[in-house]
Design a protein around this motif. Sequence first.
Motif, mmCIF file in Angstrom:
data_model
loop_
_atom_site.group_PDB
_atom_site.id
_atom_site.type_symbol
_atom_site.label_atom_id
_atom_site.label_comp_id
_atom_site.label_asym_id
_atom_site.label_seq_id
_atom_site.Cartn_x
_atom_site.Cartn_y
_atom_site.Cartn_z
ATOM 1 N N ASN A 277 -57.746 9.783 27.189
ATOM 2 C CA ASN A 277 -57.664 10.249 25.794
ATOM 3 C C ASN A 277 -56.345 9.772 25.195
ATOM 4 O O ASN A 277 -55.414 10.543 24.990
ATOM 5 N N ASP A 278 -56.283 8.461 24.918
ATOM 6 C CA ASP A 278 -55.049 7.922 24.351
ATOM 7 C C ASP A 278 -54.908 8.233 22.870
ATOM 8 O O ASP A 278 -53.896 7.907 22.266
ATOM 9 N N GLY A 279 -55.951 8.845 22.264
ATOM 10 C CA GLY A 279 -55.838 9.223 20.866
ATOM 11 C C GLY A 279 -54.948 10.436 20.674
ATOM 12 O O GLY A 279 -54.197 10.516 19.700
ATOM 13 N N ASP A 280 -55.009 11.400 21.578
ATOM 14 C CA ASP A 280 -54.213 12.621 21.466
ATOM 15 C C ASP A 280 -53.007 12.627 22.409
ATOM 16 O O ASP A 280 -52.035 13.338 22.161
ATOM 17 N N ILE A 281 -53.097 11.898 23.503
ATOM 18 C CA ILE A 281 -52.033 11.916 24.520
ATOM 19 C C ILE A 281 -51.301 10.580 24.478
ATOM 20 O O ILE A 281 -51.762 9.564 25.016
ATOM 21 N N ALA A 282 -50.148 10.554 23.798
ATOM 22 C CA ALA A 282 -49.363 9.321 23.735
ATOM 23 C C ALA A 282 -48.688 9.042 25.080
ATOM 24 O O ALA A 282 -48.544 7.888 25.487
ATOM 25 N N SER B 284 -36.261 4.572 20.676
ATOM 26 C CA SER B 284 -37.635 4.353 20.220
ATOM 27 C C SER B 284 -38.500 3.756 21.324
ATOM 28 O O SER B 284 -38.084 2.842 22.039
ATOM 29 N N PHE B 285 -39.723 4.303 21.479
ATOM 30 C CA PHE B 285 -40.714 3.681 22.356
ATOM 31 C C PHE B 285 -42.107 4.032 21.845
ATOM 32 O O PHE B 285 -42.340 5.125 21.348
ATOM 33 N N PRO B 286 -43.035 3.068 21.912
ATOM 34 C CA PRO B 286 -44.367 3.274 21.335
ATOM 35 C C PRO B 286 -45.254 4.104 22.254
ATOM 36 O O PRO B 286 -45.020 4.211 23.455
ATOM 37 N N GLY B 287 -46.291 4.684 21.636
ATOM 38 C CA GLY B 287 -47.332 5.351 22.406
ATOM 39 C C GLY B 287 -48.310 4.338 22.961
ATOM 40 O O GLY B 287 -48.112 3.124 22.868
ATOM 41 N N ARG B 288 -49.421 4.814 23.496
ATOM 42 C CA ARG B 288 -50.362 3.906 24.159
ATOM 43 C C ARG B 288 -51.337 3.266 23.194
ATOM 44 O O ARG B 288 -51.695 2.114 23.347
ATOM 45 N N PRO C 295 -49.127 1.295 17.433
ATOM 46 C CA PRO C 295 -47.840 0.590 17.523
ATOM 47 C C PRO C 295 -46.655 1.428 17.058
ATOM 48 O O PRO C 295 -45.513 1.101 17.391
ATOM 49 N N GLU C 296 -46.907 2.498 16.278
ATOM 50 C CA GLU C 296 -45.797 3.297 15.781
ATOM 51 C C GLU C 296 -45.099 4.029 16.939
ATOM 52 O O GLU C 296 -45.746 4.419 17.912
ATOM 53 N N PRO C 297 -43.796 4.222 16.843
ATOM 54 C CA PRO C 297 -43.086 4.943 17.910
ATOM 55 C C PRO C 297 -43.471 6.415 17.934
ATOM 56 O O PRO C 297 -43.787 7.019 16.903
ATOM 57 N N VAL C 298 -43.441 6.987 19.124
ATOM 58 C CA VAL C 298 -43.740 8.412 19.287
ATOM 59 C C VAL C 298 -42.511 9.208 18.866
ATOM 60 O O VAL C 298 -41.408 8.951 19.340
ATOM 61 N N GLU C 299 -42.725 10.174 17.968
ATOM 62 C CA GLU C 299 -41.605 10.948 17.452
ATOM 63 C C GLU C 299 -41.591 12.393 17.941
ATOM 64 O O GLU C 299 -40.560 13.047 17.916
ATOM 65 N N ALA C 300 -42.744 12.909 18.374
ATOM 66 C CA ALA C 300 -42.822 14.334 18.704
ATOM 67 C C ALA C 300 -43.452 14.539 20.079
ATOM 68 O O ALA C 300 -44.262 13.722 20.534
ATOM 69 N N ALA C 301 -43.076 15.611 20.725
ATOM 70 C CA ALA C 301 -43.648 15.981 22.026
ATOM 71 C C ALA C 301 -43.705 17.501 22.117
ATOM 72 O O ALA C 301 -42.945 18.217 21.450
ATOM 73 N N ILE D 240 -46.125 16.589 26.817
ATOM 74 C CA ILE D 240 -47.136 15.747 26.181
ATOM 75 C C ILE D 240 -46.534 15.069 24.954
ATOM 76 O O ILE D 240 -46.035 15.736 24.041
ATOM 77 N N GLY D 241 -46.572 13.738 24.927
ATOM 78 C CA GLY D 241 -46.195 12.993 23.738
ATOM 79 C C GLY D 241 -47.324 13.024 22.729
ATOM 80 O O GLY D 241 -48.475 12.764 23.066
ATOM 81 N N LEU D 242 -47.001 13.347 21.478
ATOM 82 C CA LEU D 242 -48.016 13.535 20.441
ATOM 83 C C LEU D 242 -48.240 12.247 19.666
ATOM 84 O O LEU D 242 -47.315 11.448 19.454
ATOM 85 N N SER D 243 -49.469 12.077 19.228
ATOM 86 C CA SER D 243 -49.838 10.866 18.503
ATOM 87 C C SER D 243 -49.036 10.742 17.207
ATOM 88 O O SER D 243 -48.934 11.704 16.443
ATOM 89 N N PRO D 244 -48.488 9.551 16.909
ATOM 90 C CA PRO D 244 -47.765 9.376 15.646
ATOM 91 C C PRO D 244 -48.698 9.322 14.446
ATOM 92 O O PRO D 244 -48.232 9.313 13.314
#
Length: 724
Positions: A206-211, A278-282, A285-291, A310-314
């Motif tokens: 579930n890469d849509g919700d779990i970065a 900064s590092f992107p989610g899965r 391309p936008e960087p993950v900002e929240a967890a 859990i890293g949250l989707s940007p």
Amino acid sequence: MNDTHLSTTVTSSATGLGTASGGEMGELTRAFDWSSTSLGPIENWPQSLKTITSVLLTSRHPMFLWWGDELIQIYNDGYRPSLGEDRHPAALGARGREFWGDIWPVIGPEVESVMRGGEASWHEDNLVPISRNGRMEEVYWTYSYSPVLGDDDRVGGTLVTVQETTRRVLTERRMMMLRMLAERTAAEARTVNEVALLAADVFAQNDGDIAFALLYLLDEDGSRLRLASSVGDIPAHICHDIVPLNDLTVDDPGWPIADVVRTGNAAMIDDLERRFGSFPGRRWPEPVEAARIIPILHASDEHLHGVLVIGLSPRLPVDENYCSVLDIAASQIATAISNARSHEAQKAAVKAVEFERTRLRDLFEHSPAVIALVQGPDHVFELANPRYLEIIGRSDIFGKSIREAFPELDGQGFFEMLDDVYASGKVVVGTEVPVHWDRNTDGELENAFFNFGYQRFGGDENTPHSILMHAVEVTDEVIARQEVEATVAARDEFLSIAAHELRTPLTNIKGMAQLLQRNADRGTLDSGRLQRHLASIVTQTDRLSGLVVDLLDISRLRGGQLALRPREFDFVQLVQETISSHGDELEDNAHIVTINTTDDSLTMIGDPDRLEQILSNLLDNAAKYSSSGSEIIVAVTGDVNNVYVSVQDKGIGLTAGMAERIFEPFGRAPNAAALDIPGIGLGLYISRQIAHRHNGSLWAESAGEGRGTTMRMTVPRWGELNAD
């Protein structure tokens, strides 16, 4: 089923779009300086553009129009929320290719095809990310692109009928993740490490919700957290294998894990870039900002097993639903870990019993699981740990057989299972088995659920066998899952019915548009035929509006926001006007309506619009569930205190038990679908609630299937309205 009038008048003139209708967007559209666009002033617009704009503005269904070579944009109140705060009202009058530059590579080719005379299109739950609310968002839509003919019978614009389905798509995706997590950990995990690896595998899908995900487990001494599994390409400087809790503080600049461990409450951080770079989610391309950092706590004993990061989707809003799903996932992991540890404890207990009874007693005393030992063919209690005694609420079981201690278990199969285990030596394991027992020894049976295992050991020619009973109560988890499953089942049934009811008018609108196009191509489209086709489109649009009105009323009712506007009016006149407004529909089906009343006038105080909504619904039902040409009898009487009205038909009637069920949300006659009778089962529910708000009542009577139905309503004439 529409609970309002069945037709909508679209007013247009040679100089504008008519009276002040169409809500906020109607006002903005009429006030807009169209001379600054290629469309020019409204009074110079072609009649076809005026007509379709009037239809669009007065419809409650979300609609959007591109017109002309520059694809100038017009939209209604229903569509406005989909634009977000940063695109409204800038979208009005803007050129489509420029305004939607971020997604034009996705939608542009299809729009251009429709403008060139191509076929109308339909998409369901299609991912079309858009930039709104200050960021690019993952958004799903069900929509159609339909050509709109200009006065010259050529395609002048593209009409978009659209419904955002993001919430439903995300809910289904997240429910699938939770279901998979629960099922896989229950079926496959036998150790804590296996639980961690299985959870990571589910999150990876579930890469849509779990970065990204980090699952830390607490060591036995509670001094440090160990990284058990992870998901995503996480920088090494934030993905530590060991996190020593003694060295962390609440103000730690990295993960605020110490505070989560100390309080047992989840924590949010929304500045990952400031903390770690900064590092992107899965997926995006936008960087993950929240967890979100969530404690892994077992629901029954609040024992901390670890921490889930859990890293949250940007591209998704961090709302209550998003956080709740992640919290449930952490709770499921906690349950699986508890079960795995209990399973490991059970194995250790059996081994200890086989080699040394004294060590088994010590294990019983300290095990967090429910463990007891019964001996002999009668299964007499020999040992029970404190957790077992705590659950049953008494300690007078020793020396008693299980049948004596728990007579209420007779007939539930447990005694027979113990007999079988004692005789055969096989191991019996039960998962989420229901138990009806007298937990409080007060004579009242209580329902509970347990995972348990029975295993025989010991015994020889001179010593009887014993049976180790090991159990974990999972009542809270089972009830929570059952409630979720019931909610999902009700949602799925509603979505199926609503999708059918919404798709039918949309299909009809599409068919009329295609018919208009074919007639235009053949040169056979005269003014009269054009008006008939447009009237059909308006009728189907009204049907869509009625469905949306029902859904909005449901939302208002459940939110306590369905306002009534009482005033004094003549109820007899209201009934007559309501029947008159349904004249065309009743006439089309040759229904004969008879009005019986002993009063020329019945003055009362109430909300006439809402009472008319009830009457319209009862007439609609009588017409839909009766054969063509049958009689419908409307009776109206009154006395000093009340007015009484009944609507009697000679239709399909009601089977036993349906007289109340049809007033439940989404309740319909059981043969309605088979007879292809439209409706989503909300009208009668809403009508009864409105009657209740008037301190009145609404009920159904029927002599049985095929013998017609009578709907009766009683409403006080002068009483105060119900505030509930």
